[in-house]
Design an enzyme around this catalytic site. Structure first.
Site, mmCIF file in Angstrom:
data_model
loop_
_atom_site.group_PDB
_atom_site.id
_atom_site.type_symbol
_atom_site.label_atom_id
_atom_site.label_comp_id
_atom_site.label_asym_id
_atom_site.label_seq_id
_atom_site.Cartn_x
_atom_site.Cartn_y
_atom_site.Cartn_z
ATOM 1 N N TYR A 181 16.309 -58.455 -36.046
ATOM 2 C CA TYR A 181 15.180 -58.267 -35.124
ATOM 3 C C TYR A 181 14.554 -56.893 -35.299
ATOM 4 C CZ TYR A 181 12.383 -57.458 -31.009
ATOM 5 O OH TYR A 181 11.336 -57.138 -30.192
ATOM 6 N N HIS A 190 -0.286 -52.925 -30.047
ATOM 7 C CA HIS A 190 0.292 -52.506 -28.779
ATOM 8 C C HIS A 190 -0.448 -51.323 -28.156
ATOM 9 C CE1 HIS A 190 3.343 -55.278 -29.902
ATOM 10 N NE2 HIS A 190 4.231 -54.876 -29.013
ATOM 11 N N ASN A 246 9.257 -48.387 -28.672
ATOM 12 C CA ASN A 246 10.252 -48.798 -27.706
ATOM 13 C C ASN A 246 10.875 -47.576 -27.050
ATOM 14 O OD1 ASN A 246 11.698 -50.993 -26.508
ATOM 15 N ND2 ASN A 246 11.636 -52.018 -28.498
ATOM 16 N N TYR A 258 11.643 -32.142 17.159
ATOM 17 C CA TYR A 258 12.429 -32.447 15.959
ATOM 18 C C TYR A 258 11.889 -31.773 14.701
ATOM 19 C CZ TYR A 258 14.898 -36.229 18.444
ATOM 20 O OH TYR A 258 15.671 -36.959 19.307
ATOM 21 N N ARG A 312 13.580 -28.454 14.960
ATOM 22 C CA ARG A 312 15.028 -28.488 15.160
ATOM 23 C C ARG A 312 15.757 -29.243 14.052
ATOM 24 N NH1 ARG A 312 17.611 -31.979 19.686
ATOM 25 N NH2 ARG A 312 15.437 -32.055 20.368
ATOM 26 N N PHE A 343 15.868 -50.345 -23.346
ATOM 27 C CA PHE A 343 14.467 -50.024 -23.029
ATOM 28 C C PHE A 343 14.112 -50.329 -21.577
ATOM 29 C CE2 PHE A 343 14.712 -54.214 -25.136
ATOM 30 C CZ PHE A 343 14.480 -55.016 -24.032
ATOM 31 N N GLU A 384 10.045 -61.438 -21.625
ATOM 32 C CA GLU A 384 10.371 -60.239 -20.852
ATOM 33 C C GLU A 384 10.114 -60.575 -19.384
ATOM 34 O OE1 GLU A 384 7.715 -57.701 -22.929
ATOM 35 O OE2 GLU A 384 8.856 -57.924 -24.794
#
Length: 512
Positions: free
Chosen positions: A54, A84, A196, A281, A284, A330, A415
């Protein structure tokens, strides 16, 4: 003078990443070079076996079953970069983009990504020469890595897209050649190795973390000054109270607030005769709120320190066994969680600061003139700055909604669960800017409140140094004037760290 940082892959400190974010120039420890070369050699040996692996000789994602012939391997890697590089939106800030490049450099240099020495050396040379790829900031879902932004970074390395040089965008190939560099020709797996990984998300998360650290420190200072301006008690900061609860951040925060207020004549003047038994608050409970924020930021820092020293591309190359193992490093879930924690801390620091501003402008609570102006009615004083702070705090509340709980399937359901770390981290800088303005408004309001107390009473030595610093940039408000420049000047003190430095030699809590 330019600061230089040597990256020792797998062992880079948080301080080094902070220095790079602030402008230091990174370079690679030469000891990493043999592992890089051996990893590239392992890829060549794996290819020689003729087996489908791959990302090396197959398609990507849903197309992983498509075998690619040897003659097309170079085209395969170039194609993944170009296809991409589909990001949109405003470019990454230069300092964050450079941090992303440094993170990628340190990751590749661990010898588990199978890239050539020339690839690592080009990335290092671009950082050294100030060449920053123009990277659109939107388009990553935080798995399978920050593909789109890292593709734009890589495209610049092969001479496609644009590179910023001294703030001017040039064609990538032209910019490289003018700097004496040649565009990269990608070898097997290299495009995938560069695309990646979690470096975009991690760079943005680290940027948010470093801004949050500085703002946390500034808000401790303004919180102490507000307590004095409101003539609040320092009894809630007594160490015995916090020792019983045992939270480290709370204990440290209380100690810092005590040190900031120690010796205040304003505080001493109200130890007797003040009928108020307990403060609100926002005064404090500062140790409890700010201490919890500090603990949260430190937890996020620990996660990001680990992530920044890891390898997150896929597949990973194990040169000792000539194996390429496909996994899921990834997936940026750790970064997404860390970014959400930082967002929560930023939100709460601002939320309690705004409540202190609101207290100071309210004459019933503060016992000061209404809206901190000597002539209320004729003048509005701090009326609208408090409104501005409220608006910014509400905006940060909306942005603090966790990003990590969201997911949307991508790549034809290959994915099918993603982290959303990218935009979870990317929102942090805008949230930090909102917080910086809120803290700046509190700084002005607290200084004004102390001025209005009068009677020649001084605050503590550290807080008087803060008042002098503020008054060197912004005069006391007597009559209404154009307010925005005052906030801008105060915000610069907050955002640059000058405010926090004003209390030296007192050391404020830090992440590490």
């Amino acid at each position: 003078m330019t600061e230089f940082v040597v990256l020792e892959p797998g062992a880079v400190s948080l301080a080094a990443w902070r220095a790079i974010y602030r402008g230091a120039v990174p370079s690679l420890d030469p000891a990493a070079l043999p592992a890089i070369a051996e990893s590239a050699a392992a890829v060549r040996r794996i290819l020689a076996r003729g087996e489908p692996v791959y990302g090396i000789n197959t398609g990507f994602g849903k197309l992983a079953s498509v075998r690619i012939g040897e003659a097309d391997l170079e085209t395969l890697q170039r194609n993944i970069v170009l296809s991409h590089a589909a990001g949109v939106g405003e470019p990454m800030p230069v300092n964050v983009a450079r941090l992303m490049m440094a993170l990628k450099l340190a990751s590749l240099a661990q010898g588990a990504s199978g890239v050539q020495l020339e690839t690592v050396q080009l990335l290092e040379a671009m950082l050294l020469r100030g060449l920053t790829p123009v990277v659109p900031a939107q388009g990553s879902v935080g798995a399978s890595g920050d593909l789109a932004p890292l593709a734009h970074m890589t495209a610049a390395m092969i001479g496609v897209g644009e590179i910023l040089v001294d703030g001017v965008a040039k064609g990538a190939e032209e910019a490289l050649r003018e700097a004496g560099l040649e565009p990269l020709t990608l070898g097997p797996k290299e495009g995938l190795a560069l695309l990646n990984g979690t470096q975009f998300s991690t760079a943005n998360a680290l940027a948010g973390l470093f801004e949050a650290e500085r703002l946390f420190q500034s808000a401790l200072v303004t919180g102490a000054l507000s307590t004095d301006a409101a003539r609040g008690s320092d009894t809630p900061f007594d160490p015995r109270i916090h020792a019983l609860r045992r939270h480290t951040g709370q204990i440290e925060t209380a100690a810092t607030l005590r040190a900031l207020m120690e010796g205040s004549a304003i505080r001493a003047s109200h130890r007797t005769g003040d009928e108020r038994v307990q403060d609100p608050y926002c005064l404090r409970c500062q140790p409890q709120v700010m201490g919890a924020a500090l603990d949260l930021l430190r937890q996020a820092a620990a996660t990001l320190a680990t992530e920044s020293n890891g390898v997150s591309d896929n597949p990973l190359i194990f040169a000792d066994a000539d194996e390429a193992l496909s996994g899921g490093n990834f997936h940026a879930e750790p970064v997404a969680f860390a970014a959400d924690m930082i967002a929560l801390a930023l939100c709460e620091i601002g939320s309690i600061a705004e409540r202190r501003i609101s207290l100071l402008v309210d004459p019933v609570l503060s016992l000061l003139p209404a809206f901190l102006t000597p002539k209320p009615g004729l003048n509005s004083g701090f009326m609208i700055p408090q409104v501005t702070a409220a608006a910014l705090v509400s905006e940060n509340k909306q942005r603090a909604t966790p990003a990590s709980v969201d997911s949307i399937p991508t790549s034809a359901n290959q994915e099918d669960h993603v982290s959303m770390a990218a935009h979870g981290a990317r929102r942090l800088l805008s949230m930090s800017q909102n917080l910086a303005n809120v803290v700046a408004i509190e700084l002005l309001a607290a200084a004004q409140g102390c001025d209005l107390i009068g009677n020649g009473l001084a605050s503590s030595e550290p807080l008087e140094a803060v008042r002098r610093l503020v008054r060197s940039r912004v005069p006391t408000l007597v009559d209404d004037r154009h307010f925005s420049p005052d906030i801008l000047a105060a915000c610069e003190l907050v955002a640059t760290g000058e405010l926090a430095e004003a209390v030296a030699p007192l050391t404020l809590p830090a992440l590490a």
